[in-house]
Write a protein that holds these residues in place. Structure first.
Motif, PDB file in Angstrom:
ATOM      1  N   MET A  31     -33.393   8.636  -9.701  1.00  0.00           N
ATOM      2  CA  MET A  31     -32.820   7.396  -9.962  1.00  0.00           C
ATOM      3  C   MET A  31     -34.019   6.355 -10.014  1.00  0.00           C
ATOM      4  SD  MET A  31     -29.962   7.829 -11.135  1.00  0.00           S
ATOM      5  CE  MET A  31     -29.637   6.113 -11.499  1.00  0.00           C
ATOM      6  N   LEU A  32     -34.836   6.250  -9.047  1.00  0.00           N
ATOM      7  CA  LEU A  32     -35.918   5.306  -8.780  1.00  0.00           C
ATOM      8  C   LEU A  32     -36.870   5.692  -9.956  1.00  0.00           C
ATOM      9  CD1 LEU A  32     -37.678   3.069  -7.587  1.00  0.00           C
ATOM     10  CD2 LEU A  32     -38.636   4.903  -6.037  1.00  0.00           C
ATOM     11  N   THR A  33     -37.023   6.842 -10.182  1.00  0.00           N
ATOM     12  CA  THR A  33     -38.083   7.426 -11.120  1.00  0.00           C
ATOM     13  C   THR A  33     -37.636   6.786 -12.543  1.00  0.00           C
ATOM     14  OG1 THR A  33     -38.652   9.234 -10.124  1.00  0.00           O
ATOM     15  CG2 THR A  33     -39.262   9.325 -12.729  1.00  0.00           C
ATOM     16  N   SER A  34     -36.427   6.849 -12.979  1.00  0.00           N
ATOM     17  CA  SER A  34     -35.733   6.506 -13.912  1.00  0.00           C
ATOM     18  C   SER A  34     -35.889   5.215 -14.694  1.00  0.00           C
ATOM     19  CB  SER A  34     -34.119   7.123 -14.460  1.00  0.00           C
ATOM     20  OG  SER A  34     -34.206   8.369 -14.266  1.00  0.00           O
ATOM     21  N   VAL A 111     -25.723   2.923 -27.496  1.00  0.00           N
ATOM     22  CA  VAL A 111     -24.635   2.599 -28.054  1.00  0.00           C
ATOM     23  C   VAL A 111     -23.891   3.936 -28.319  1.00  0.00           C
ATOM     24  CG1 VAL A 111     -23.783   1.753 -30.269  1.00  0.00           C
ATOM     25  CG2 VAL A 111     -25.476   0.538 -29.282  1.00  0.00           C
ATOM     26  N   SER A 112     -24.304   5.060 -28.979  1.00  0.00           N
ATOM     27  CA  SER A 112     -23.487   6.114 -29.017  1.00  0.00           C
ATOM     28  C   SER A 112     -22.979   6.724 -27.789  1.00  0.00           C
ATOM     29  CB  SER A 112     -24.432   7.150 -29.854  1.00  0.00           C
ATOM     30  OG  SER A 112     -25.472   7.619 -29.040  1.00  0.00           O
ATOM     31  N   ASN A 113     -23.537   6.465 -26.835  1.00  0.00           N
ATOM     32  CA  ASN A 113     -23.181   7.162 -25.372  1.00  0.00           C
ATOM     33  C   ASN A 113     -22.049   6.136 -24.764  1.00  0.00           C
ATOM     34  OD1 ASN A 113     -24.931   8.944 -25.113  1.00  0.00           O
ATOM     35  ND2 ASN A 113     -26.120   8.235 -23.686  1.00  0.00           N
ATOM     36  N   PHE A 114     -21.790   5.004 -25.362  1.00  0.00           N
ATOM     37  CA  PHE A 114     -20.447   4.115 -25.276  1.00  0.00           C
ATOM     38  C   PHE A 114     -19.428   4.900 -25.543  1.00  0.00           C
ATOM     39  CE2 PHE A 114     -23.110   0.390 -24.868  1.00  0.00           C
ATOM     40  CZ  PHE A 114     -22.891   0.065 -23.505  1.00  0.00           C
ATOM     41  N   TRP A 121     -28.951  10.278 -18.051  1.00  0.00           N
ATOM     42  CA  TRP A 121     -29.507  10.810 -18.913  1.00  0.00           C
ATOM     43  C   TRP A 121     -29.865   9.805 -20.259  1.00  0.00           C
ATOM     44  CZ3 TRP A 121     -24.727  12.199 -17.341  1.00  0.00           C
ATOM     45  CH2 TRP A 121     -23.485  11.937 -18.011  1.00  0.00           C
ATOM     46  N   THR A 122     -28.996   8.785 -20.192  1.00  0.00           N
ATOM     47  CA  THR A 122     -29.122   7.657 -21.172  1.00  0.00           C
ATOM     48  C   THR A 122     -30.480   7.062 -21.229  1.00  0.00           C
ATOM     49  OG1 THR A 122     -26.882   7.000 -21.103  1.00  0.00           O
ATOM     50  CG2 THR A 122     -28.310   5.595 -22.335  1.00  0.00           C
ATOM     51  N   VAL A 123     -31.030   6.887 -20.158  1.00  0.00           N
ATOM     52  CA  VAL A 123     -32.587   6.477 -20.224  1.00  0.00           C
ATOM     53  C   VAL A 123     -33.434   7.402 -20.740  1.00  0.00           C
ATOM     54  CG1 VAL A 123     -34.489   5.784 -18.824  1.00  0.00           C
ATOM     55  CG2 VAL A 123     -32.163   5.195 -18.030  1.00  0.00           C
ATOM     56  N   TRP A 124     -33.237   8.463 -20.488  1.00  0.00           N
ATOM     57  CA  TRP A 124     -34.080   9.620 -21.061  1.00  0.00           C
ATOM     58  C   TRP A 124     -33.891   9.650 -22.548  1.00  0.00           C
ATOM     59  CZ3 TRP A 124     -37.730  12.553 -18.352  1.00  0.00           C
ATOM     60  CH2 TRP A 124     -37.723  12.232 -16.834  1.00  0.00           C
TER      61      TRP A 124
END
Length: 227
Positions: A31-34, A111-114, A121-124
């Protein structure tokens, strides 16, 4: 390639190297990495986009493209790795440039992940799709965007690139104290899904790209948007 594009490519290459370093040495602190990588990667590009002082109409155009990209992903969610959203992001970068491609790529992911599901994974996904938009902008007016065969090659390469970046996230979350052998096995097992994304990109680009580029370019010239 113009100086500004070379600088953008150099910045993204540097940030990608930082990502790899984080994943190698700090994979126990995912999480810190992301969060750190999110800050390092997104801020410079959004600042660069902000400095362009885009008009309200230009922002609306990008918002519409991000919405189209997001909606296009939802009907195909049940088909593994078929991502028409990637096509829309490529078209945005190819016509409107690096910053627009990145913004639409990153915005479309969140937006699509909403509608699908938000998670770490959204960050990636924001990073990976933003990178696709950047590459499309970097290579506009080259063989890889202006010719049908070039677009097919570009679609295949970016399909694998996106999938391989997302594979890093899966390795970090699924495997503890992973070895090179484990990583290679995982990438080999994911190959059919990676290939599906690459071939779907090639299909959409082969069938629809010429028309999309023509429409978006005509719209851009008519209203003087994002030139």
């Amino acid at each position: 390639m113009k100086k500004g594009k070379i600088e953008m490519l150099a910045i993204f290459f540097l940030l990608t190297c930082l990502l790899l370093l984080f994943t190698l040495f700090f994979h126990h602190h995912y999480m810190l990495t992301s969060v750190v990588f999110l800050t390092l990667t997104f801020i410079p590009f959004f600042i660069r986009f902000e400095k362009k002082n885009g008009s309200g109409r230009e922002l609306v155009v990008l918002a519409i493209l991000a919405a189209v990209a997001s909606v296009s992903r939802i009907p195909f969610a049940s088909i593994p790795s078929v991502q028409p959203m990637t096509f829309v992001i490529i078209m945005t970068g190819a016509v409107f440039g690096i910053e627009s491609g990145f913004v639409v790529g990153a915005l479309s992911a969140i937006v699509s992940n909403f509608f699908l599901y938000q998670g770490p994974w959204t960050v990636w996904q924001m990073y990976a799709w933003g990178l696709v938009g950047i590459l499309a902008g970097l290579l506009k007016q080259t063989f890889f965007i202006e010719t049908a065969i070039g677009r097919v090659i570009f679609g295949i390469v970016t399909g694998f690139l996106f999938s391989w970046i997302m594979n890093i996230w899966v390795v970090l979350t699924m495997v503890q104290n992973f070895s090179i052998e484990q990583v290679l096995v995982f990438y080999a097992s994911s190959f059919p899904f990676d290939l599906s994304h690459a071939l779907s990109n090639a299909f959409f680009l082969l069938v629809f790209a010429k028309r999309w580029i023509s429409i978006l370019t005509r719209f851009q010239k008519k209203y003087g948007l994002l030139e």
